[in-house]
Design an enzyme around this catalytic site. Structure first.
Site, PDB file in Angstrom:
ATOM      1  N   ASP A 102     -45.153 -28.215 -23.386  1.00 45.73           N
ATOM      2  CA  ASP A 102     -43.968 -28.286 -24.875  1.00 45.73           C
ATOM      3  C   ASP A 102     -43.988 -28.125 -25.592  1.00 45.73           C
ATOM      4  OD1 ASP A 102     -43.237 -31.111 -25.165  1.00 45.73           O
ATOM      5  OD2 ASP A 102     -42.241 -31.349 -22.973  1.00 45.73           O
ATOM      6  N   ARG A 103     -43.233 -28.378 -26.815  1.00 44.35           N
ATOM      7  CA  ARG A 103     -43.188 -28.512 -28.213  1.00 44.35           C
ATOM      8  C   ARG A 103     -43.706 -30.375 -28.723  1.00 44.35           C
ATOM      9  NH1 ARG A 103     -39.487 -28.219 -33.000  1.00 44.35           N
ATOM     10  NH2 ARG A 103     -37.712 -28.776 -31.323  1.00 44.35           N
TER      11      ARG A 103
END
Length: 230
Positions: A102-103
Protein backbone atom coordinates in the site's frame (compact mmCIF):
# COMPACT_ATOMS: atom_id res chain seq x y z
CA UNK A 1 0.66 -22.02 -26.45
CA UNK A 2 1.61 -25.50 -27.60
CA UNK A 3 4.38 -25.62 -30.16
CA UNK A 4 2.30 -27.46 -32.77
CA UNK A 5 -0.45 -24.83 -32.47
CA UNK A 6 2.08 -22.05 -32.95
CA UNK A 7 3.39 -23.82 -36.04
CA UNK A 8 -0.19 -24.26 -37.21
CA UNK A 9 -0.61 -20.50 -37.44
CA UNK A 10 1.67 -20.49 -40.47
CA UNK A 11 -0.49 -19.80 -43.55
CA UNK A 12 0.87 -22.65 -45.68
CA UNK A 13 1.78 -25.47 -43.28
CA UNK A 14 -0.73 -28.24 -42.69
CA UNK A 15 -0.91 -30.70 -39.81
CA UNK A 16 0.92 -33.50 -41.62
CA UNK A 17 3.64 -31.15 -42.79
CA UNK A 18 4.15 -29.91 -39.23
CA UNK A 19 4.47 -33.48 -37.94
CA UNK A 20 7.06 -34.15 -40.62
CA UNK A 21 9.01 -31.01 -39.76
CA UNK A 22 9.16 -32.04 -36.11
CA UNK A 23 10.21 -35.59 -36.96
CA UNK A 24 12.89 -34.32 -39.35
CA UNK A 25 14.32 -32.08 -36.60
CA UNK A 26 13.60 -28.88 -38.52
CA UNK A 27 12.01 -27.00 -35.59
CA UNK A 28 14.16 -25.04 -33.13
CA UNK A 29 13.14 -23.47 -29.83
CA UNK A 30 15.77 -21.09 -28.47
CA UNK A 31 18.18 -22.57 -31.02
CA UNK A 32 17.64 -26.13 -29.73
CA UNK A 33 16.01 -28.89 -31.81
CA UNK A 34 12.55 -29.86 -30.54
CA UNK A 35 10.55 -32.83 -31.81
CA UNK A 36 7.64 -32.73 -29.31
CA UNK A 37 4.78 -30.66 -30.68
CA UNK A 38 3.00 -30.63 -27.32
CA UNK A 39 5.77 -28.52 -25.75
CA UNK A 40 4.41 -25.34 -24.18
CA UNK A 41 5.96 -22.19 -25.61
CA UNK A 42 6.01 -18.87 -23.78
CA UNK A 43 6.38 -15.35 -25.09
CA UNK A 44 10.08 -15.21 -24.20
CA UNK A 45 11.15 -18.09 -26.45
CA UNK A 46 12.33 -17.85 -30.05
CA UNK A 47 10.82 -20.39 -32.45
CA UNK A 48 12.16 -21.10 -35.93
CA UNK A 49 11.22 -23.76 -38.49
CA UNK A 50 12.91 -24.38 -41.80
CA UNK A 51 15.01 -21.26 -41.17
CA UNK A 52 11.90 -19.11 -40.82
CA UNK A 53 11.40 -17.23 -37.53
CA UNK A 54 7.83 -17.73 -36.31
CA UNK A 55 8.25 -16.03 -32.95
CA UNK A 56 11.03 -13.73 -31.86
CA UNK A 57 11.18 -14.11 -28.09
CA UNK A 58 11.12 -10.87 -26.18
CA UNK A 59 13.42 -10.37 -23.19
CA UNK A 60 12.07 -11.31 -19.78
CA UNK A 61 12.45 -8.55 -17.20
CA UNK A 62 12.70 -9.11 -13.44
CA UNK A 63 13.32 -6.11 -11.19
CA UNK A 64 13.50 -5.50 -7.46
CA UNK A 65 12.76 -2.03 -6.14
CA UNK A 66 13.08 -0.48 -2.72
CA UNK A 67 9.65 1.13 -2.72
CA UNK A 68 9.54 4.44 -0.87
CA UNK A 69 6.53 5.46 1.21
CA UNK A 70 4.02 7.70 -0.51
CA UNK A 71 4.22 5.99 -3.89
CA UNK A 72 1.34 3.89 -5.20
CA UNK A 73 1.89 0.28 -6.25
CA UNK A 74 0.10 0.59 -9.58
CA UNK A 75 0.93 0.86 -13.26
CA UNK A 76 -0.95 4.17 -13.52
CA UNK A 77 -3.16 6.41 -11.44
CA UNK A 78 -4.87 9.75 -12.20
CA UNK A 79 -4.14 11.19 -8.74
CA UNK A 80 -1.11 9.62 -7.06
CA UNK A 81 2.44 9.09 -8.28
CA UNK A 82 3.13 5.43 -8.99
CA UNK A 83 6.24 3.29 -8.65
CA UNK A 84 6.35 3.01 -12.46
CA UNK A 85 7.40 6.65 -12.57
CA UNK A 86 10.60 5.66 -10.76
CA UNK A 87 11.61 3.53 -13.76
CA UNK A 88 13.06 4.64 -17.10
CA UNK A 89 10.33 4.94 -19.73
CA UNK A 90 11.73 2.05 -21.77
CA UNK A 91 11.30 -0.35 -18.81
CA UNK A 92 7.71 0.53 -17.94
CA UNK A 93 6.02 -1.14 -20.91
CA UNK A 94 4.27 -4.41 -20.04
CA UNK A 95 5.65 -4.60 -16.50
CA UNK A 96 3.33 -5.54 -13.68
CA UNK A 97 3.77 -5.70 -9.91
CA UNK A 98 4.09 -9.05 -8.16
CA UNK A 99 2.76 -8.51 -4.64
CA UNK A 100 1.67 -4.93 -4.09
CA UNK A 101 2.39 -2.72 -1.11
CA UNK A 102 0.00 0.00 0.00
CA UNK A 103 1.00 3.63 -0.48
CA UNK A 104 2.15 4.10 3.12
CA UNK A 105 4.34 0.98 3.10
CA UNK A 106 7.90 0.58 1.86
CA UNK A 107 10.44 -2.07 0.97
CA UNK A 108 10.79 -4.94 -1.47
CA UNK A 109 8.69 -4.65 -4.61
CA UNK A 110 9.01 -7.01 -7.57
CA UNK A 111 8.20 -5.89 -11.11
CA UNK A 112 8.23 -8.22 -14.11
CA UNK A 113 6.67 -8.99 -17.49
CA UNK A 114 6.62 -12.73 -16.76
CA UNK A 115 3.13 -13.56 -15.56
CA UNK A 116 3.71 -17.27 -14.88
CA UNK A 117 6.79 -16.49 -12.79
CA UNK A 118 5.04 -13.80 -10.75
CA UNK A 119 2.09 -16.10 -10.05
CA UNK A 120 4.48 -18.68 -8.60
CA UNK A 121 5.97 -16.00 -6.37
CA UNK A 122 2.63 -14.74 -5.04
CA UNK A 123 0.41 -17.86 -5.08
CA UNK A 124 -0.77 -18.28 -1.45
CA UNK A 125 -1.11 -22.04 -1.97
CA UNK A 126 2.67 -22.28 -2.36
CA UNK A 127 3.17 -20.78 1.12
CA UNK A 128 6.13 -18.56 0.27
CA UNK A 129 7.20 -16.53 3.29
CA UNK A 130 6.87 -12.75 3.24
CA UNK A 131 8.85 -10.94 5.92
CA UNK A 132 8.00 -7.45 7.18
CA UNK A 133 9.49 -5.02 9.67
CA UNK A 134 6.52 -3.59 11.57
CA UNK A 135 6.38 -0.48 13.73
CA UNK A 136 3.30 0.05 15.90
CA UNK A 137 1.78 3.06 17.60
CA UNK A 138 1.27 1.30 20.94
CA UNK A 139 3.20 -1.29 22.92
CA UNK A 140 2.97 -4.77 21.43
CA UNK A 141 0.75 -6.85 23.71
CA UNK A 142 2.41 -9.89 25.37
CA UNK A 143 0.00 -12.37 23.78
CA UNK A 144 0.39 -11.04 20.22
CA UNK A 145 2.96 -13.64 19.23
CA UNK A 146 0.81 -16.55 20.38
CA UNK A 147 -2.36 -15.16 18.79
CA UNK A 148 -0.64 -14.63 15.46
CA UNK A 149 0.74 -18.18 15.58
CA UNK A 150 -2.79 -19.52 16.10
CA UNK A 151 -4.26 -17.38 13.30
CA UNK A 152 -6.52 -14.33 13.45
CA UNK A 153 -10.17 -14.70 12.48
CA UNK A 154 -11.57 -12.12 10.05
CA UNK A 155 -15.38 -12.34 10.32
CA UNK A 156 -16.08 -10.25 7.20
CA UNK A 157 -14.45 -12.88 4.95
CA UNK A 158 -15.14 -15.72 7.41
CA UNK A 159 -11.50 -16.83 7.24
CA UNK A 160 -8.68 -17.40 9.69
CA UNK A 161 -5.20 -16.29 8.71
CA UNK A 162 -2.55 -18.95 8.38
CA UNK A 163 -0.05 -19.16 11.26
CA UNK A 164 2.35 -16.22 11.33
CA UNK A 165 5.65 -15.84 13.17
CA UNK A 166 6.29 -12.70 15.23
CA UNK A 167 9.79 -11.81 16.41
CA UNK A 168 9.58 -8.84 18.77
CA UNK A 169 12.47 -6.40 18.30
CA UNK A 170 11.45 -3.72 20.79
CA UNK A 171 8.36 -2.49 22.62
CA UNK A 172 6.88 -1.18 19.37
CA UNK A 173 8.81 -3.05 16.67
CA UNK A 174 8.62 -6.58 15.33
CA UNK A 175 9.60 -8.75 12.41
CA UNK A 176 6.55 -10.58 11.10
CA UNK A 177 6.51 -13.53 8.69
CA UNK A 178 3.26 -14.30 6.91
CA UNK A 179 2.39 -16.71 4.12
CA UNK A 180 -0.58 -14.92 2.58
CA UNK A 181 -1.27 -11.45 1.25
CA UNK A 182 -4.80 -10.58 2.20
CA UNK A 183 -6.10 -7.02 1.99
CA UNK A 184 -4.31 -4.90 4.63
CA UNK A 185 -3.69 -8.17 6.46
CA UNK A 186 -0.95 -7.01 8.84
CA UNK A 187 -2.72 -3.81 9.81
CA UNK A 188 -5.90 -5.76 10.45
CA UNK A 189 -4.07 -8.38 12.53
CA UNK A 190 -2.58 -5.73 14.80
CA UNK A 191 -5.92 -3.94 14.75
CA UNK A 192 -7.32 -6.84 16.81
CA UNK A 193 -5.12 -5.54 19.62
CA UNK A 194 -6.16 -1.92 18.97
CA UNK A 195 -2.59 -1.27 17.97
CA UNK A 196 -2.16 0.85 14.82
CA UNK A 197 0.64 0.02 12.41
CA UNK A 198 2.65 3.20 11.84
CA UNK A 199 5.36 1.68 9.67
CA UNK A 200 5.46 -1.36 7.39
CA UNK A 201 8.57 -2.35 5.44
CA UNK A 202 8.80 -5.55 3.41
CA UNK A 203 12.19 -7.23 3.71
CA UNK A 204 11.75 -10.37 1.62
CA UNK A 205 9.44 -12.53 -0.50
CA UNK A 206 10.31 -16.20 -0.69
CA UNK A 207 14.06 -16.44 -1.18
CA UNK A 208 14.36 -12.91 -2.61
CA UNK A 209 15.62 -10.38 -0.05
CA UNK A 210 15.70 -6.63 -0.53
CA UNK A 211 19.19 -5.49 -1.50
CA UNK A 212 20.54 -3.31 1.31
CA UNK A 213 22.45 -1.25 -1.26
CA UNK A 214 19.21 0.04 -2.80
CA UNK A 215 18.13 3.42 -1.48
CA UNK A 216 14.39 4.18 -1.44
CA UNK A 217 13.24 4.54 -5.04
CA UNK A 218 16.19 2.65 -6.51
CA UNK A 219 15.92 -0.67 -8.36
CA UNK A 220 18.06 -3.35 -9.96
CA UNK A 221 17.61 -6.43 -12.10
CA UNK A 222 17.29 -9.73 -10.26
CA UNK A 223 20.19 -12.12 -10.45
CA UNK A 224 19.89 -15.47 -12.21
CA UNK A 225 19.86 -17.20 -8.81
CA UNK A 226 17.07 -14.97 -7.53
CA UNK A 227 14.97 -15.65 -10.63
CA UNK A 228 15.56 -19.39 -10.37
CA UNK A 229 14.54 -19.44 -6.70
CA UNK A 230 10.87 -18.87 -7.57
Amino acid sequence: MRLDRLLGQHPTWGRQQIKAMLAQREVLVDHQVVTDGTLDINQFQTVTARNETLQQGKPAIYLMMNKPTGWLSATSDPVHTTVMELLPVELRKELHIAGRLDRASSGLLILTNDGLWSRRLTDPDLQKAKVYHVTTGNLIAPDTRQRFAEGIYFPYENITTSPAQLEQLSDKEARLTIYEGRYHQIKRMFGRFRNPVTGLHRESMGDITLDECLAPGEFRHLSAAEIASV
